[in-house]
Design an enzyme around this catalytic site. Structure first.
Site, short mmCIF file in Angstrom:
data_model
loop_
_atom_site.label_atom_id
_atom_site.label_comp_id
_atom_site.label_asym_id
_atom_site.label_seq_id
_atom_site.Cartn_x
_atom_site.Cartn_y
_atom_site.Cartn_z
CE1 TYR A 1 34.64 15.82 51.55
CE2 TYR A 1 32.37 15.03 51.52
CZ TYR A 1 33.71 14.81 51.75
OH TYR A 1 34.15 13.58 52.18
CG HIS B 1 39.45 6.96 54.76
ND1 HIS B 1 40.04 8.04 55.41
CD2 HIS B 1 38.12 7.25 54.68
CE1 HIS B 1 39.12 8.94 55.69
NE2 HIS B 1 37.95 8.48 55.27
CG ASP C 1 35.55 10.86 56.19
OD1 ASP C 1 36.50 10.78 55.39
OD2 ASP C 1 34.45 11.35 55.89
#
Length: 318
Positions: free
Chosen positions: A232, A297, A101
Protein backbone atom coordinates in the site's frame (compact mmCIF):
# COMPACT_ATOMS: atom_id res chain seq x y z
CA UNK A 1 -3.61 -30.94 2.15
CA UNK A 2 -0.73 -33.25 3.09
CA UNK A 3 -0.17 -33.89 -0.63
CA UNK A 4 0.74 -30.26 -1.24
CA UNK A 5 4.50 -29.96 -1.61
CA UNK A 6 6.52 -27.04 -0.28
CA UNK A 7 9.89 -25.69 -1.36
CA UNK A 8 11.98 -22.55 -1.27
CA UNK A 9 13.48 -21.09 -4.44
CA UNK A 10 16.00 -18.30 -4.88
CA UNK A 11 14.56 -15.65 -7.19
CA UNK A 12 15.09 -11.96 -7.82
CA UNK A 13 17.37 -11.53 -4.81
CA UNK A 14 15.07 -13.19 -2.26
CA UNK A 15 14.09 -16.67 -1.11
CA UNK A 16 10.50 -17.45 -2.00
CA UNK A 17 8.31 -20.16 -0.47
CA UNK A 18 6.16 -21.99 -3.00
CA UNK A 19 3.34 -24.48 -2.47
CA UNK A 20 2.63 -26.86 -5.34
CA UNK A 21 0.48 -29.85 -6.22
CA UNK A 22 -0.43 -31.75 -9.38
CA UNK A 23 0.90 -32.27 -12.88
CA UNK A 24 -0.13 -30.73 -16.17
CA UNK A 25 -0.62 -27.16 -17.43
CA UNK A 26 0.45 -24.71 -14.72
CA UNK A 27 -1.92 -22.41 -12.84
CA UNK A 28 -0.27 -19.74 -10.68
CA UNK A 29 -2.28 -18.28 -7.79
CA UNK A 30 -1.46 -14.85 -6.35
CA UNK A 31 -2.79 -14.00 -2.88
CA UNK A 32 -3.77 -10.69 -1.30
CA UNK A 33 -3.60 -8.92 2.07
CA UNK A 34 -3.30 -10.16 4.79
CA UNK A 35 -3.06 -13.64 3.33
CA UNK A 36 -0.75 -16.44 2.21
CA UNK A 37 -0.51 -19.22 -0.36
CA UNK A 38 -2.94 -21.00 2.00
CA UNK A 39 -5.79 -18.80 0.77
CA UNK A 40 -5.81 -20.92 -2.40
CA UNK A 41 -5.89 -24.34 -0.70
CA UNK A 42 -9.34 -25.22 -2.07
CA UNK A 43 -8.51 -24.19 -5.63
CA UNK A 44 -5.17 -26.01 -5.58
CA UNK A 45 -6.68 -29.31 -4.54
CA UNK A 46 -9.55 -29.00 -7.01
CA UNK A 47 -7.47 -28.07 -10.06
CA UNK A 48 -4.77 -30.62 -9.31
CA UNK A 49 -7.51 -33.25 -9.45
CA UNK A 50 -8.56 -31.85 -12.82
CA UNK A 51 -5.14 -32.38 -14.37
CA UNK A 52 -3.43 -29.07 -13.62
CA UNK A 53 -0.25 -28.13 -11.82
CA UNK A 54 -1.31 -25.68 -9.10
CA UNK A 55 1.37 -23.28 -7.85
CA UNK A 56 0.88 -20.73 -5.06
CA UNK A 57 3.79 -18.68 -3.67
CA UNK A 58 3.91 -16.62 -0.54
CA UNK A 59 4.58 -13.17 -2.02
CA UNK A 60 7.53 -11.16 -0.74
CA UNK A 61 6.78 -9.88 2.74
CA UNK A 62 4.53 -12.82 3.60
CA UNK A 63 4.75 -16.20 5.27
CA UNK A 64 7.93 -18.16 4.60
CA UNK A 65 9.13 -15.85 1.82
CA UNK A 66 11.74 -13.20 2.63
CA UNK A 67 10.57 -9.80 3.86
CA UNK A 68 13.04 -7.09 2.86
CA UNK A 69 12.91 -4.37 5.54
CA UNK A 70 12.81 -1.31 3.28
CA UNK A 71 9.46 -0.26 1.79
CA UNK A 72 11.22 0.68 -1.45
CA UNK A 73 11.64 -3.06 -2.13
CA UNK A 74 7.90 -3.57 -2.61
CA UNK A 75 7.09 -1.74 -5.83
CA UNK A 76 4.93 -3.43 -8.42
CA UNK A 77 8.07 -4.09 -10.47
CA UNK A 78 9.63 -5.98 -7.56
CA UNK A 79 6.54 -8.14 -7.06
CA UNK A 80 5.95 -8.81 -10.77
CA UNK A 81 9.68 -9.43 -11.13
CA UNK A 82 9.47 -12.07 -8.42
CA UNK A 83 6.72 -13.89 -10.31
CA UNK A 84 8.47 -13.72 -13.68
CA UNK A 85 11.65 -15.04 -12.04
CA UNK A 86 9.59 -17.82 -10.42
CA UNK A 87 8.24 -18.87 -13.82
CA UNK A 88 11.77 -18.93 -15.17
CA UNK A 89 13.10 -21.04 -12.28
CA UNK A 90 10.22 -23.48 -12.70
CA UNK A 91 10.78 -23.65 -16.46
CA UNK A 92 7.33 -22.32 -17.33
CA UNK A 93 6.99 -20.31 -20.54
CA UNK A 94 3.28 -19.65 -20.10
CA UNK A 95 0.80 -20.15 -17.28
CA UNK A 96 -2.79 -19.60 -16.34
CA UNK A 97 -2.96 -16.82 -13.75
CA UNK A 98 -5.43 -16.33 -10.89
CA UNK A 99 -5.33 -13.38 -8.49
CA UNK A 100 -7.31 -11.95 -5.61
CA UNK A 101 -7.18 -8.58 -3.81
CA UNK A 102 -3.58 -7.28 -4.04
CA UNK A 103 -2.84 -10.48 -5.91
CA UNK A 104 -5.38 -9.38 -8.53
CA UNK A 105 -3.63 -6.03 -8.88
CA UNK A 106 -0.28 -7.80 -9.28
CA UNK A 107 -1.88 -10.16 -11.81
CA UNK A 108 -3.17 -7.20 -13.82
CA UNK A 109 0.33 -5.72 -13.92
CA UNK A 110 1.96 -9.04 -14.80
CA UNK A 111 -0.52 -9.38 -17.67
CA UNK A 112 0.21 -5.78 -18.71
CA UNK A 113 3.99 -6.05 -18.56
CA UNK A 114 4.44 -9.65 -19.79
CA UNK A 115 1.34 -10.83 -21.67
CA UNK A 116 3.58 -13.34 -23.44
CA UNK A 117 3.75 -15.36 -20.20
CA UNK A 118 -0.03 -15.57 -19.60
CA UNK A 119 -2.42 -17.98 -21.34
CA UNK A 120 -5.52 -16.67 -19.57
CA UNK A 121 -6.36 -14.68 -16.44
CA UNK A 122 -9.05 -15.10 -13.79
CA UNK A 123 -9.09 -12.17 -11.37
CA UNK A 124 -11.18 -11.78 -8.24
CA UNK A 125 -12.45 -8.66 -6.45
CA UNK A 126 -10.19 -5.88 -7.81
CA UNK A 127 -10.77 -4.41 -11.26
CA UNK A 128 -8.06 -3.02 -13.53
CA UNK A 129 -8.07 0.77 -13.50
CA UNK A 130 -6.23 2.89 -16.06
CA UNK A 131 -3.52 5.14 -14.69
CA UNK A 132 -4.76 8.69 -14.01
CA UNK A 133 -2.52 11.04 -16.01
CA UNK A 134 -2.08 13.70 -13.33
CA UNK A 135 -3.43 12.59 -9.95
CA UNK A 136 -1.67 10.22 -7.58
CA UNK A 137 -3.70 7.29 -6.20
CA UNK A 138 -3.49 8.23 -2.50
CA UNK A 139 -4.66 11.78 -3.28
CA UNK A 140 -7.62 10.31 -5.16
CA UNK A 141 -8.48 8.02 -2.23
CA UNK A 142 -8.28 10.87 0.29
CA UNK A 143 -10.52 13.00 -1.88
CA UNK A 144 -13.05 10.19 -2.19
CA UNK A 145 -13.06 8.76 1.35
CA UNK A 146 -11.06 11.06 3.64
CA UNK A 147 -7.98 10.54 5.79
CA UNK A 148 -9.59 7.70 7.79
CA UNK A 149 -9.87 5.40 4.79
CA UNK A 150 -7.82 2.30 5.51
CA UNK A 151 -5.45 2.69 2.55
CA UNK A 152 -4.71 6.25 3.62
CA UNK A 153 -4.17 5.13 7.22
CA UNK A 154 -1.79 2.41 5.99
CA UNK A 155 0.60 5.00 4.51
CA UNK A 156 2.38 6.00 7.72
CA UNK A 157 5.08 3.45 8.66
CA UNK A 158 4.76 1.94 12.12
CA UNK A 159 1.45 3.44 13.17
CA UNK A 160 -0.87 0.70 11.93
CA UNK A 161 1.63 -1.99 12.90
CA UNK A 162 1.37 -0.80 16.51
CA UNK A 163 -2.42 -0.97 16.37
CA UNK A 164 -2.32 -4.50 14.95
CA UNK A 165 0.25 -5.54 17.55
CA UNK A 166 -1.96 -4.44 20.44
CA UNK A 167 -4.38 -7.32 19.78
CA UNK A 168 -3.76 -11.02 19.20
CA UNK A 169 -2.80 -11.85 15.60
CA UNK A 170 -5.62 -14.39 15.40
CA UNK A 171 -8.06 -11.59 16.27
CA UNK A 172 -6.68 -9.51 13.40
CA UNK A 173 -7.15 -12.41 10.98
CA UNK A 174 -10.68 -13.10 12.22
CA UNK A 175 -11.55 -9.43 11.90
CA UNK A 176 -10.44 -9.25 8.28
CA UNK A 177 -11.85 -12.58 7.11
CA UNK A 178 -15.19 -12.16 8.90
CA UNK A 179 -15.95 -8.69 7.53
CA UNK A 180 -18.98 -8.51 5.24
CA UNK A 181 -19.58 -4.76 5.37
CA UNK A 182 -19.71 -3.37 1.80
CA UNK A 183 -19.13 0.19 3.04
CA UNK A 184 -15.68 1.78 2.58
CA UNK A 185 -13.44 0.67 5.49
CA UNK A 186 -12.79 3.91 7.37
CA UNK A 187 -11.05 3.58 10.75
CA UNK A 188 -10.47 6.86 12.65
CA UNK A 189 -7.24 7.09 14.63
CA UNK A 190 -9.14 7.55 17.87
CA UNK A 191 -10.76 4.16 17.35
CA UNK A 192 -7.83 2.39 15.71
CA UNK A 193 -7.65 -0.94 13.92
CA UNK A 194 -7.11 -2.73 17.21
CA UNK A 195 -10.54 -1.72 18.49
CA UNK A 196 -12.27 -2.24 15.16
CA UNK A 197 -10.79 -5.70 14.68
CA UNK A 198 -11.47 -6.69 18.28
CA UNK A 199 -15.18 -6.53 17.42
CA UNK A 200 -14.85 -9.56 15.18
CA UNK A 201 -17.61 -12.11 15.78
CA UNK A 202 -17.06 -14.77 18.44
CA UNK A 203 -18.33 -17.42 16.02
CA UNK A 204 -16.41 -17.86 12.81
CA UNK A 205 -18.19 -18.00 9.46
CA UNK A 206 -18.91 -21.55 8.31
CA UNK A 207 -16.27 -21.36 5.58
CA UNK A 208 -13.29 -20.85 7.87
CA UNK A 209 -12.11 -22.96 10.79
CA UNK A 210 -10.05 -22.24 13.88
CA UNK A 211 -7.34 -24.35 12.26
CA UNK A 212 -7.35 -22.02 9.24
CA UNK A 213 -7.11 -18.95 11.46
CA UNK A 214 -4.27 -20.55 13.40
CA UNK A 215 -2.27 -21.18 10.21
CA UNK A 216 -2.61 -17.58 9.04
CA UNK A 217 -1.95 -16.20 12.52
CA UNK A 218 1.19 -18.22 13.20
CA UNK A 219 2.79 -17.19 9.92
CA UNK A 220 1.82 -13.53 10.25
CA UNK A 221 2.86 -13.47 13.89
CA UNK A 222 6.34 -14.44 12.72
CA UNK A 223 6.63 -11.90 9.91
CA UNK A 224 4.42 -9.09 11.18
CA UNK A 225 2.28 -7.02 8.83
CA UNK A 226 4.86 -4.53 7.56
CA UNK A 227 5.65 -6.47 4.39
CA UNK A 228 2.02 -6.52 3.32
CA UNK A 229 1.48 -2.90 4.32
CA UNK A 230 4.46 -1.88 2.19
CA UNK A 231 2.44 -2.78 -0.90
CA UNK A 232 0.00 0.00 0.00
CA UNK A 233 2.88 2.36 0.78
CA UNK A 234 4.01 2.06 -2.84
CA UNK A 235 0.72 3.07 -4.45
CA UNK A 236 2.06 6.51 -5.40
CA UNK A 237 5.50 5.17 -6.33
CA UNK A 238 3.86 2.58 -8.59
CA UNK A 239 1.91 5.40 -10.23
CA UNK A 240 5.20 7.15 -10.99
CA UNK A 241 6.98 4.03 -12.21
CA UNK A 242 4.18 2.88 -14.54
CA UNK A 243 3.98 6.17 -16.46
CA UNK A 244 5.47 4.48 -19.56
CA UNK A 245 2.47 2.12 -19.61
CA UNK A 246 -0.20 4.85 -19.61
CA UNK A 247 -2.89 3.98 -22.11
CA UNK A 248 -1.80 0.35 -22.49
CA UNK A 249 -4.55 -2.27 -22.34
CA UNK A 250 -4.76 -5.72 -20.76
CA UNK A 251 -4.79 -7.97 -23.82
CA UNK A 252 -4.88 -11.48 -22.31
CA UNK A 253 -8.15 -13.48 -22.19
CA UNK A 254 -9.77 -12.51 -18.90
CA UNK A 255 -12.60 -13.48 -16.55
CA UNK A 256 -13.51 -11.30 -13.57
CA UNK A 257 -15.46 -12.41 -10.50
CA UNK A 258 -16.61 -10.26 -7.57
CA UNK A 259 -19.01 -10.69 -4.66
CA UNK A 260 -21.94 -8.30 -4.39
CA UNK A 261 -21.05 -7.69 -0.72
CA UNK A 262 -17.41 -6.91 -1.51
CA UNK A 263 -16.44 -3.36 -0.53
CA UNK A 264 -14.42 -3.11 -3.75
CA UNK A 265 -17.64 -3.51 -5.76
CA UNK A 266 -19.23 -0.61 -3.89
CA UNK A 267 -16.48 1.96 -4.46
CA UNK A 268 -18.30 4.89 -6.13
CA UNK A 269 -18.32 4.46 -9.89
CA UNK A 270 -17.10 0.86 -9.88
CA UNK A 271 -20.40 -0.81 -10.79
CA UNK A 272 -20.85 1.62 -13.66
CA UNK A 273 -17.26 1.06 -14.78
CA UNK A 274 -17.73 -2.72 -14.77
CA UNK A 275 -21.16 -2.90 -16.39
CA UNK A 276 -21.28 0.13 -18.74
CA UNK A 277 -18.28 -0.59 -20.93
CA UNK A 278 -15.37 1.15 -19.18
CA UNK A 279 -13.83 -2.07 -17.89
CA UNK A 280 -14.14 -3.77 -21.27
CA UNK A 281 -12.45 -0.80 -22.92
CA UNK A 282 -9.36 -1.21 -20.71
CA UNK A 283 -9.42 -5.03 -20.90
CA UNK A 284 -10.49 -5.67 -24.51
CA UNK A 285 -10.27 -9.44 -24.12
CA UNK A 286 -12.53 -9.43 -21.03
CA UNK A 287 -14.75 -12.38 -21.83
CA UNK A 288 -16.79 -12.83 -18.65
CA UNK A 289 -17.86 -10.82 -15.62
CA UNK A 290 -19.55 -12.63 -12.74
CA UNK A 291 -21.14 -10.91 -9.74
CA UNK A 292 -21.82 -13.53 -7.09
CA UNK A 293 -24.82 -12.87 -4.85
CA UNK A 294 -24.29 -12.98 -1.10
CA UNK A 295 -20.50 -13.20 -1.37
CA UNK A 296 -18.02 -10.94 0.42
CA UNK A 297 -14.41 -10.01 -0.26
CA UNK A 298 -12.54 -13.27 0.51
CA UNK A 299 -14.54 -15.00 -2.17
CA UNK A 300 -12.08 -17.78 -3.03
CA UNK A 301 -12.30 -19.05 0.55
CA UNK A 302 -15.95 -18.20 1.22
CA UNK A 303 -17.32 -19.74 -1.98
CA UNK A 304 -14.65 -22.28 -2.97
CA UNK A 305 -16.86 -24.65 -4.99
CA UNK A 306 -18.24 -21.84 -7.14
CA UNK A 307 -14.85 -20.19 -7.62
CA UNK A 308 -13.26 -23.54 -8.47
CA UNK A 309 -15.84 -24.04 -11.20
CA UNK A 310 -15.46 -20.49 -12.52
CA UNK A 311 -11.70 -20.91 -12.83
CA UNK A 312 -11.82 -24.37 -14.37
CA UNK A 313 -14.61 -23.56 -16.82
CA UNK A 314 -12.64 -20.59 -18.13
CA UNK A 315 -9.06 -21.83 -18.32
CA UNK A 316 -9.94 -25.13 -20.02
CA UNK A 317 -10.90 -23.14 -23.12
CA UNK A 318 -7.31 -22.10 -23.75
Amino acid sequence: MEKIQHKNVSINGINMHVAEIGEGPAVVFVHGFPELWYSWRHQMLYLSNKGYRAIAPDLRGYGDTDSPPDATNYTVFHIVGDLVALLDVLGLDQVYLVGHDWGALIAWYLSLFRPDRIKALVNLSVVFRPRHPSRKPVDSLRELFGDDYYMCRFQKPGEVEEEFASVDTATVIKGFLSSRDPRPPCIPKEIGFHQALAKSPATLPSWITEEDVHYFAEKLKKTGFTGGLNYYRNLDKNWELTAPFSGCKIQVPTKFVVGDLDATYHVPGTKEYIHNGGFKKEVPNLQEVVVMEGAGHFINQEKPDEINSHIYDFIQRF
